[in-house]
Design a protein around this motif. Structure first.
Motif, short mmCIF file in Angstrom:
data_model
loop_
_atom_site.label_atom_id
_atom_site.label_comp_id
_atom_site.label_asym_id
_atom_site.label_seq_id
_atom_site.Cartn_x
_atom_site.Cartn_y
_atom_site.Cartn_z
N LYS A 71 43.60 -37.29 -3.56
CA LYS A 71 43.97 -37.63 -4.94
C LYS A 71 45.43 -38.09 -5.01
CE LYS A 71 40.71 -34.91 -7.70
NZ LYS A 71 40.27 -35.95 -8.66
N THR A 72 46.28 -37.48 -4.18
CA THR A 72 47.68 -37.90 -4.13
C THR A 72 47.78 -39.36 -3.68
OG1 THR A 72 48.37 -35.64 -3.60
CG2 THR A 72 49.94 -37.40 -3.13
N GLN A 73 46.97 -39.73 -2.69
CA GLN A 73 46.97 -41.11 -2.22
C GLN A 73 46.47 -42.07 -3.30
OE1 GLN A 73 44.83 -39.64 1.55
NE2 GLN A 73 45.85 -41.49 2.26
N VAL A 74 45.45 -41.65 -4.04
CA VAL A 74 44.93 -42.49 -5.13
C VAL A 74 46.00 -42.64 -6.21
CG1 VAL A 74 43.17 -42.70 -6.92
CG2 VAL A 74 42.54 -41.83 -4.67
N ALA A 75 46.68 -41.54 -6.55
CA ALA A 75 47.71 -41.57 -7.58
C ALA A 75 48.85 -42.52 -7.22
CB ALA A 75 48.26 -40.16 -7.82
N ARG A 76 49.10 -42.70 -5.92
CA ARG A 76 50.19 -43.55 -5.45
C ARG A 76 49.76 -44.99 -5.20
NH1 ARG A 76 52.47 -39.36 -0.83
NH2 ARG A 76 53.63 -37.97 -2.24
N HIS A 77 48.49 -45.30 -5.39
CA HIS A 77 47.99 -46.63 -5.05
C HIS A 77 48.81 -47.70 -5.76
CE1 HIS A 77 45.30 -49.94 -4.23
NE2 HIS A 77 44.55 -49.16 -3.49
N GLY A 78 49.27 -48.68 -5.02
CA GLY A 78 50.15 -49.71 -5.57
C GLY A 78 49.51 -50.59 -6.63
N GLU A 79 48.18 -50.59 -6.70
CA GLU A 79 47.50 -51.46 -7.66
C GLU A 79 47.08 -50.73 -8.93
OE1 GLU A 79 44.34 -53.46 -5.58
OE2 GLU A 79 45.68 -54.02 -3.94
N ARG A 80 47.47 -49.45 -9.06
CA ARG A 80 47.22 -48.77 -10.33
C ARG A 80 48.04 -49.43 -11.43
NH1 ARG A 80 44.81 -43.57 -10.13
NH2 ARG A 80 45.77 -42.92 -12.07
N PRO A 81 47.59 -49.36 -12.68
CA PRO A 81 48.39 -49.93 -13.78
C PRO A 81 49.75 -49.25 -13.87
CG PRO A 81 46.18 -49.36 -14.53
CD PRO A 81 46.32 -48.77 -13.15
N HIS A 82 50.76 -50.03 -14.24
CA HIS A 82 52.11 -49.51 -14.41
C HIS A 82 52.49 -49.53 -15.89
CE1 HIS A 82 52.84 -49.38 -10.11
NE2 HIS A 82 52.31 -50.59 -10.01
N PHE A 83 53.66 -49.03 -16.19
CA PHE A 83 54.11 -48.93 -17.59
C PHE A 83 53.95 -50.26 -18.33
CE2 PHE A 83 57.46 -49.24 -20.83
CZ PHE A 83 57.18 -48.12 -21.60
N LYS A 84 54.36 -51.35 -17.69
CA LYS A 84 54.29 -52.65 -18.37
C LYS A 84 52.86 -53.04 -18.70
CE LYS A 84 54.35 -55.50 -14.16
NZ LYS A 84 55.09 -56.56 -13.44
N HIS A 85 51.91 -52.61 -17.86
CA HIS A 85 50.50 -52.94 -18.12
C HIS A 85 49.97 -52.13 -19.29
CE1 HIS A 85 50.82 -53.81 -13.61
NE2 HIS A 85 50.74 -54.97 -14.21
N TYR A 86 50.37 -50.86 -19.37
CA TYR A 86 49.94 -50.04 -20.51
C TYR A 86 50.54 -50.57 -21.81
CZ TYR A 86 48.18 -46.69 -17.09
OH TYR A 86 47.49 -46.11 -16.07
N VAL A 87 51.79 -50.99 -21.75
CA VAL A 87 52.42 -51.54 -22.94
C VAL A 87 51.69 -52.80 -23.40
CG1 VAL A 87 54.50 -52.70 -23.79
CG2 VAL A 87 54.70 -50.53 -22.56
N ALA A 88 51.38 -53.68 -22.44
CA ALA A 88 50.69 -54.93 -22.79
C ALA A 88 49.29 -54.67 -23.34
CB ALA A 88 50.62 -55.83 -21.56
N GLY A 89 48.62 -53.64 -22.81
CA GLY A 89 47.24 -53.38 -23.19
C GLY A 89 47.05 -52.50 -24.41
N LEU A 90 48.06 -51.69 -24.76
CA LEU A 90 47.88 -50.70 -25.82
C LEU A 90 48.83 -50.86 -27.00
CD1 LEU A 90 47.42 -47.43 -23.70
CD2 LEU A 90 45.65 -48.76 -24.84
N PHE A 91 49.96 -51.52 -26.80
CA PHE A 91 51.00 -51.53 -27.84
C PHE A 91 51.30 -52.95 -28.32
CE2 PHE A 91 51.63 -47.80 -25.18
CZ PHE A 91 51.76 -46.79 -26.12
#
Length: 315
Positions: free
Chosen positions: A59-79
């Protein structure tokens, strides 16, 4: 296509065979749809089975995956109408921590979060999401603004930890983290924190001491990284999987311990496999949490936050 982690090798092998068959059939002379469908079903089952029994280290490796959404993606998608506010009014602007005013599903909010970056240039610019003192002092300034204008505070946590460099220590890293945590606890407006990837040490709690703490299904949250813990206890980072198991870093463990309030489901195979679905899932969870605090006044919000964190130390 998402890149595969080490423990996903059987899935990667199956997907490779599927891709080879598709290339073979590209000219239309061979019909192998049935064979592709059979292999795809096998791959899907392997993915489901693998992610149903992930270890804490996986799970730690999954949490660190470089292709997970980042702050800028959440901002673009939700705000909507996101307005960046920069600087701590004392030293400079730390781009590892980003924040500003925004509209979230019809509600005006202050959103703050760690930004790791998603390529070499942006990772260097954002210092891999490791905040410096001026970053936490900027977060304090933004939370004070939100408190003054009566705006809920939403934070998105994704950091391996605060920046440990000498310059950061010279500028008061520990004090800045402590003040930021104190500011979270003293807010008279609702505060909801979401651990979307890594929640590392004081660098995370400085933005996560909220009324409600959400956490993605495959995120991790801990006082130190598994490698750091292993280096202290066993003098080798090779014991990181054992440390991750002992530290109870997963959302499932932390929900049982009362450290977090809600586990946010991820798409099958992790947020990196379907970022849009992961972003939408987080948005729904934030909306539910925010709706549950709509009628609470400043004093009640502070009491609620205080009771939540004091309860964690009780047996």
């Amino acid at each position: 296509m998402a890149s595969f982690l080490d423990f996903e090798k059987p899935i990667a092998d199956l997907q490779g065979r599927i891709d080879e068959l598709r290339e073979t059939a590209a000219d239309g002379t061979v019909d192998i749809d049935a064979e592709i469908a059979k292999l795809q079903a096998k791959s899907d089952k392997a993915l489901r089975d693998t992610y149903a029994r992930l270890t804490p280290w996986q799970k730690t490796q999954v949490a660190r995956h470089g292709e997970r959404p980042h702050f800028k993606h959440y901002v673009a998608g939700l705000f909507d109408d996101f307005t960046v506010l920069a600087g701590d009014r004392a030293f400079g602007d730390d781009q590892a921590i980003v924040g500003g005013f925004a509209q979230f599903r019809g509600t005006r909010v202050m959103v703050i979060g760690h930004e790791k970056g998603d390529d070499t240039a942006s990772r260097l610019r954002h210092n891999f999401g490791m905040g410096k003192p001026e970053g936490y002092r900027k977060a304090i300034r933004l939370m004070q603004l939100a408190d003054r204008f009566g705006l809920p505070v939403l934070t998105l946590v994704d950091t391996s930890g605060a920046f440990p460099g000498v310059q950061a220590e010279e500028r008061g890293q520990a004090e800045a983290i402590a003040r930021s945590t104190e500011m979270c606890l003293s807010l008279g407006v609702p505060m909801i924190a979401a651990v979307v990837g890594e929640g590392g040490s004081g660098g995370a709690i400085a933005l996560a001491a909220g009324n409600k703490v959400l956490m993605f299904e495959h995120a991790v949250y801990s006082v130190i990284s598994p490698e750091g813990c292993a280096s202290i206890l066993w003098r080798t980072a090779d014991k990181a999987p054992d440390a991750a198991e002992a530290m109870k870093v997963t959302a499932q463990d932390l929900k049982g311990l009362g450290v977090i309030d809600t586990i946010v489901p991820e798409p099958l195979g992790g947020a990196h496999r379907d970022p849009a679905l992961a972003i939408a899932s987080l948005g729904d969870a934030l909306q539910d949490a925010l709706g549950g605090m709509g009628n609470m006044g400043p004093a009640e919000l502070r009491r609620d936050r205080r009771a939540k964190f004091l309860a964690m130390g009780r047996l």
